[in-house]
Design an enzyme around this catalytic site. Structure first.
Site, PDB file in Angstrom:
ATOM      1  N   SER A 256       0.852  -1.181   0.000  1.00  0.00           N
ATOM      2  CA  SER A 256       0.000   0.000   0.000  1.00  0.00           C
ATOM      3  C   SER A 256       0.890   1.234   0.000  1.00  0.00           C
ATOM      4  O   SER A 256       2.070   1.159   0.364  1.00  0.00           O
ATOM      5  CB  SER A 256      -0.888   0.002   1.252  1.00  0.00           C
ATOM      6  OG  SER A 256      -1.518   1.249   1.459  1.00  0.00           O
TER       7      SER A 256
ATOM      8  N   TYR B  93      -3.226  -0.281  10.057  1.00  0.00           N
ATOM      9  CA  TYR B  93      -3.049  -0.625   8.643  1.00  0.00           C
ATOM     10  C   TYR B  93      -1.665  -0.204   8.160  1.00  0.00           C
ATOM     11  O   TYR B  93      -0.971  -0.980   7.490  1.00  0.00           O
ATOM     12  CB  TYR B  93      -4.147   0.061   7.833  1.00  0.00           C
ATOM     13  CG  TYR B  93      -4.163  -0.275   6.366  1.00  0.00           C
ATOM     14  CD1 TYR B  93      -4.693  -1.474   5.914  1.00  0.00           C
ATOM     15  CD2 TYR B  93      -3.674   0.630   5.423  1.00  0.00           C
ATOM     16  CE1 TYR B  93      -4.728  -1.777   4.557  1.00  0.00           C
ATOM     17  CE2 TYR B  93      -3.704   0.339   4.074  1.00  0.00           C
ATOM     18  CZ  TYR B  93      -4.240  -0.862   3.632  1.00  0.00           C
ATOM     19  OH  TYR B  93      -4.272  -1.151   2.295  1.00  0.00           O
TER      20      TYR B  93
END
Length: 264
Positions: free
Chosen positions: A145, A158
């Site tokens: 990501s 995250y």
């Protein structure tokens, strides 16, 4: 040139690929000639995934399996090897995000995100590596990501998990490169999916959603990515075209990580 991007004769396992980014990557692999295997957490999701693949004329094999359960994963991989064959390509796609200010997030929620987004890729990679080593070749692709590089409010768990996944990617490359196994990552930018659709809705006054405006202003491409934008990079990293690419994170983000943004 076509041959080095071909996945004919390859078996690809894409975790959590009943829908979304995982589904699009698996679809691209099928179009490049690979046999597709995927898992999801429930039979309902697996059935929906099988139906979606069938609609595109893709024969896929789906398994119900929790990616955080090491015993279950070992069993699933053994079953795939028996029924389909040795896995040539693994995409660690399954993941979750929980948006919460850090001070409001219980430790159990933080651990759950870490378990699915970081521990699971370790568990699944560990399960497929022995057979890849025996075969003398393999590709592992971790879905990282932009949060592997950046922090942002409400995504502490995250970002921690994806930062860890970036380094797990590099470590697998370092430890298994001599066995002719390449481990790389894809770092998607902001992708237009059904899950992000509410953030892109035109407002009552005709203006863009504030978050949509934010992303467009921060992205040199001046648009959200489409799931199809990940197809080429995913095929590249799974094919012989990337046989000397190892430990790399390929950010498919429209240039957002290279850009400080427009001056107000």
């Amino acid at each position: 040139m076509e041959n080095i991007f071909s996945l004919k004769g390859k078996i690809a396992l894409v975790t959590g690929a009943s829908y979304g980014i995982g589904f699009e990557i698996a679809k691209a692999y099928a179009n490049a000639g690979a046999a597709i295997v995927f898992n999801d957490i429930s039979q309902d999701l697996v059935d929906k995934g099988l139906e979606a693949y069938h609609a595109y004329g893709i024969k896929a094999n789906g398994y119900v399996c929790d990616v955080t359960d090491e015993t279950a994963i070992q069993s699933m991989v053994a079953q795939i090897e028996k029924e389909i064959g040795i896995i040539d390509i693994l995409v660690n796609n399954a993941g979750i995000i929980k948006r919460s200010p850090m001070l409001d997030m219980p430790a159990d929620e933080f651990r759950k995100v870490i378990d699915i987004d970081l521990n699971a890729p370790f568990i699944v990679s560990k399960a497929v590596l022995p057979s890849m080593m025996k075969k003398g070749h393999g590709k592992i692709i971790n879905i990282c990501s932009m949060m592997s590089e950046l922090g942002r409010e409400t995504v502490s768990a995250y970002a921690a998990a994806k930062g860890g996944l970036k380094m797990l990617t590099k470590n697998i490359a370092a430890e298994f490169g001599s066995a002719n196994i390449q481990c790389n990552g894809i770092g998607p930018g902001y992708i237009a999916t059904p899950q992000t659709a509410p953030l892109r809705e035109i407002q009552a006054d005709g203006s863009r959603h504030p978050f949509d405006q934010f992303i467009i202003a921060k992205t040199p491409a001046a648009r959200w990515g489409n799931p199809e934008d990940l197809a080429g990079p995913a095929v590249f990293l799974a094919s012989d075209a990337s046989n000397f690419v190892n430990g790399h994170i390929l950010y498919v983000d429209g240039g957002i990580l290279a850009y400080i943004g427009k001056q107000p």
